[in-house]
Design a protein around this motif. Structure first.
Motif, PDB file in Angstrom:
ATOM      1  N   ARG A 135      36.746  71.522 124.032  1.00  0.00           N
ATOM      2  CA  ARG A 135      37.082  72.672 123.216  1.00  0.00           C
ATOM      3  C   ARG A 135      38.502  72.756 123.162  1.00  0.00           C
ATOM      4  O   ARG A 135      38.751  73.328 122.616  1.00  0.00           O
ATOM      5  N   GLY A 138      39.744  71.873 119.485  1.00  0.00           N
ATOM      6  CA  GLY A 138      38.738  73.108 118.588  1.00  0.00           C
ATOM      7  C   GLY A 138      37.859  72.765 117.849  1.00  0.00           C
ATOM      8  O   GLY A 138      37.900  73.083 117.006  1.00  0.00           O
ATOM      9  N   VAL A 139      37.773  71.533 118.069  1.00  0.00           N
ATOM     10  CA  VAL A 139      36.769  71.140 116.641  1.00  0.00           C
ATOM     11  C   VAL A 139      35.277  71.621 116.935  1.00  0.00           C
ATOM     12  O   VAL A 139      34.727  71.862 119.011  1.00  0.00           O
ATOM     13  N   ASP A 140      34.817  71.212 115.936  1.00  0.00           N
ATOM     14  CA  ASP A 140      33.248  71.838 116.007  1.00  0.00           C
ATOM     15  C   ASP A 140      32.072  70.330 117.416  1.00  0.00           C
ATOM     16  O   ASP A 140      32.126  69.296 116.328  1.00  0.00           O
ATOM     17  N   PRO A 141      31.964  71.056 117.810  1.00  0.00           N
ATOM     18  CA  PRO A 141      31.047  69.771 118.797  1.00  0.00           C
ATOM     19  C   PRO A 141      30.136  69.258 117.669  1.00  0.00           C
ATOM     20  O   PRO A 141      29.861  68.600 117.806  1.00  0.00           O
ATOM     21  N   ALA A 142      29.610  69.710 116.946  1.00  0.00           N
ATOM     22  CA  ALA A 142      28.178  70.041 115.803  1.00  0.00           C
ATOM     23  C   ALA A 142      28.804  68.547 115.168  1.00  0.00           C
ATOM     24  O   ALA A 142      28.530  67.771 114.675  1.00  0.00           O
ATOM     25  N   ARG A 143      30.008  68.528 115.042  1.00  0.00           N
ATOM     26  CA  ARG A 143      30.883  67.110 113.880  1.00  0.00           C
ATOM     27  C   ARG A 143      31.430  66.081 115.170  1.00  0.00           C
ATOM     28  O   ARG A 143      32.215  65.636 114.100  1.00  0.00           O
TER      29      ARG A 143
END
Lengths: 413, 413
Positions: A135, A138-143
């Motif tokens: 969180r 800020g990275v996309d959890p999907a990546r």
């Protein structure tokens, strides 16, 4: 593992992963150079590169100066294509990192929580920390490609949070790997801290030039990461490298394992601190148990009690290393873990002790080097568990690679 | 070794060798079964098999009973297609074998000649023995695939006949491997006796079910053959497994290597015989140094002095084996060499000593078994050096295989 024939699909997967590794190792590099290095035809290389670019794992770049004409188009890893998490679960803190695809840390977090904090819901805390750092970053959890975890216990115990020698007994039923895998739905790799610190040494530390080396970690205990042909050797049940229980003195002190004079009973950071304390008490010096930092300082200025105890440990450690060298005949041994923070104060007596024990056949063959101790070694090495897996088998992480539309050229492969 | 892409030629070589190994391991077997096991298509398998039959490495056979109809046509290795030589160069004799392609001895020869017989022209004698056994056997020298040699010294010494510890110093300039290779114009493989005896255990002895095991050879000295994933692990300079110089007692007797209390100073057949002699002298018993046969007999009938000395050696050997198990985490340890002739008299105290030293993590995981000592282990294991190479790379031994006319079906591979 059953041997099988090489069919076109397996060959394509192999070649794609190979090209990706060559770009990582030689990049930025040209298609022509990749064809030369891989001994694959240029159309096959072009086809593979097209797929890697399409799915954003590789990017085109230009490099160098050209006086006239176009700059050559080179290929490089798109290091921000996916993110990787590395976690160091140590006895009294949890360190987390998010790295790019080449293992460079982008975000860090450290939390104090001890294995003994059973009531504090240790496994659930770890899950919370993973959620927090994702969180905050800020990275996309999907990546997130995967999560690697280093753990200061034998792998088979770590898998199930069963702990030897009386620590953390209450965790017998927690399966940390499954818990995290279920929560985040990505591949999770769990490995012994000595193994992952060996990966750190291979990629970023003292072992980058070695294919076959041993990493001896001396911290609260002693462990060994064994690297053969560039890969960690884990043994039949994943517990190779438990050299903390190598017998050094058959009549030595009783060990928790039931044997006597094991390496760990004679060599460890806590033992060094307590031996120095004993000497201090004898000498009427006050101040309680010294910290490792204090011992390092005293060693550096030649404090006799400290120098003497380091020499004693160096003798025992030299016996263990000599046994390992005679057995494995590695290119190198890297000595790391917190003990390596002693630096020159450890290196000199250790190399001296090794010289007096070495078999003539091995004497000049094996380099013994001290790690430049890094607090991040275990977390970064843990991230490498994921990254190495990715570069061996990128289609596992980006399945579309294997299913991509085949171009004309690929039919020749 | 540089990584390279999988191209069609490499894939064909891989697949051909794989089919040959599958026929060896599963045979007699059908083409359909080979396709299933290799996961290659039936036309590809048929094409490969055609080539193997054409060059007489594989033959068609029938097997089993059929009530009605034709018997199925099965494939089997033509074990007499090529012959292999295995040589055991031991300290005081040379044993030679000619085996078929599956390692079964067809002809044997033994000559007494000692490493110390420098004046007797040792290397030239070995060449003469090889010539003799080929002539006596009547086999066509052109059908000898290769020569394997086991040697009771570290590989790097054996390669050049340089000998450690003062033995055979006069040979420094003799390059036995080159000498024999030049004389007979076939591949020659030279390896440490513990390594080749490990191969014997893998193919014919106690280790056939294990992929990862250690073979501990206790004879005049102590050595170790390390088998990982079915292959001998030799280390960076080919000298892995020198466990004779593992430190067992840091304050023990001075060893020729310069260290103290090495395993070899405490455990070996000569040491056992001399310790028994000492006890005999103390007890006023006459007869000089006992033979190993005599010691075996006395142990079997419970002679106290002998039993006591075997127990002492078992303790030391157990320390060494425990260290190896904690480090390698193998499936099994096979204890062999002449010491294994003690059989049950060694097995019982050794397993007892191991149980008291074992780390709980490893205690029930590693099988420790005693070799059924065979006089032929080194010579047969040496032949396996050639045979394993043949089954990895048959086109090296029969180059026509790779150049053979390709049938229609092979174009799909």
């Amino acid at each position: 593992m059953m041997e099988r024939g090489h069919n076109p699909q397996a060959a394509r997967d192999h070649n794609r992963a190979l090209i990706l590794r060559l770009i990582r190792d030689a990049g930025p590099t040209s298609r022509a150079e990749l064809a030369r290095l891989s001994r694959l035809s240029k159309p096959v290389v072009t086809d593979i590169v097209d797929g890697l670019i399409r799915f954003k794992l590789v990017k085109e770049t230009t490099k160098g100066e050209t006086v006239l004409g176009r700059k050559p188009i080179l290929l490089d890893i798109n290091r921000e294509a996916l993110w990787v998490m590395g976690i160091d679960l140590s006895r009294n803190h949890v360190d987390l990192l998010i790295t790019d695809l080449l293992g460079e840390p982008q975000r860090k977090m450290s939390r104090r929580v001890s294995f003994e904090d059973e009531d504090a819901g240790y496994p659930e805390r770890v899950v919370k920390y993973v959620t927090d750092i994702i969180r905050d970053s800020g990275v996309d959890p999907a990546r997130i490609a995967g999560i690697g975890i280093g753990y200061p216990l034998p792998l088979s115990h770590a898998q199930r949070m069963i702990v030897s020698e009386g620590q953390v007994v209450g965790w017998k039923t927690v399966r940390l790997k499954e818990l995290i895998q279920k929560e985040f739905d990505v591949p999770v790799y769990l490995d012994n801290d000595a193994n992952v610190a060996a990966l750190y040494e291979k990629w970023y530390g003292q072992a980058s030039e070695f294919k076959d080396f041993l990493f001896v970690l001396v911290g609260n205990g002693v462990g060994c990461g064994i690297v053969i042909g560039g890969n960690i050797y884990r043994g039949t049940h994943g517990i190779a490298g438990e050299i903390g229980h190598m017998s050094i003195d058959p009549n030595g002190p009783r060990c928790l394992c039931g044997s006597r004079g094991c390496l760990e009973t004679l060599v460890s950071v806590p033992r060094l601190l307590s031996l120095v304390l004993e000497e201090d008490v004898k000498a009427g010096r006050e101040g309680g148990v010294p910290t490792l930092e204090q011992v390092c300082e005293r060693a550096a200025r030649g404090d006799a009690a400290v120098v003497d105890k380091i020499r004693e440990m160096s003798e025992y450690l030299a016996i263990a290393i000599t046994n390992l060298v005679n057995t494995f005949n590695p290119e190198a041994v890297v000595v790391g873990g917190a003990m390596a923070r002693l630096g020159e104060s450890l290196r000199t007596p250790l190399l001296g002790a090794l010289a007096s024990r070495a078999h003539p056949l091995f004497a000049d063959k094996t380099k013994v080097v001290l790690s430049n101790y890094s607090e991040e070694a275990v977390a970064r090495g843990a991230a490498m568990l994921v990254i190495e897996s990715f570069f061996q088998n990128p289609q596992r992480y980006v399945p579309e690679l294997a299913n991509g539309v085949r171009s004309r050229a690929s039919s020749e492969s």
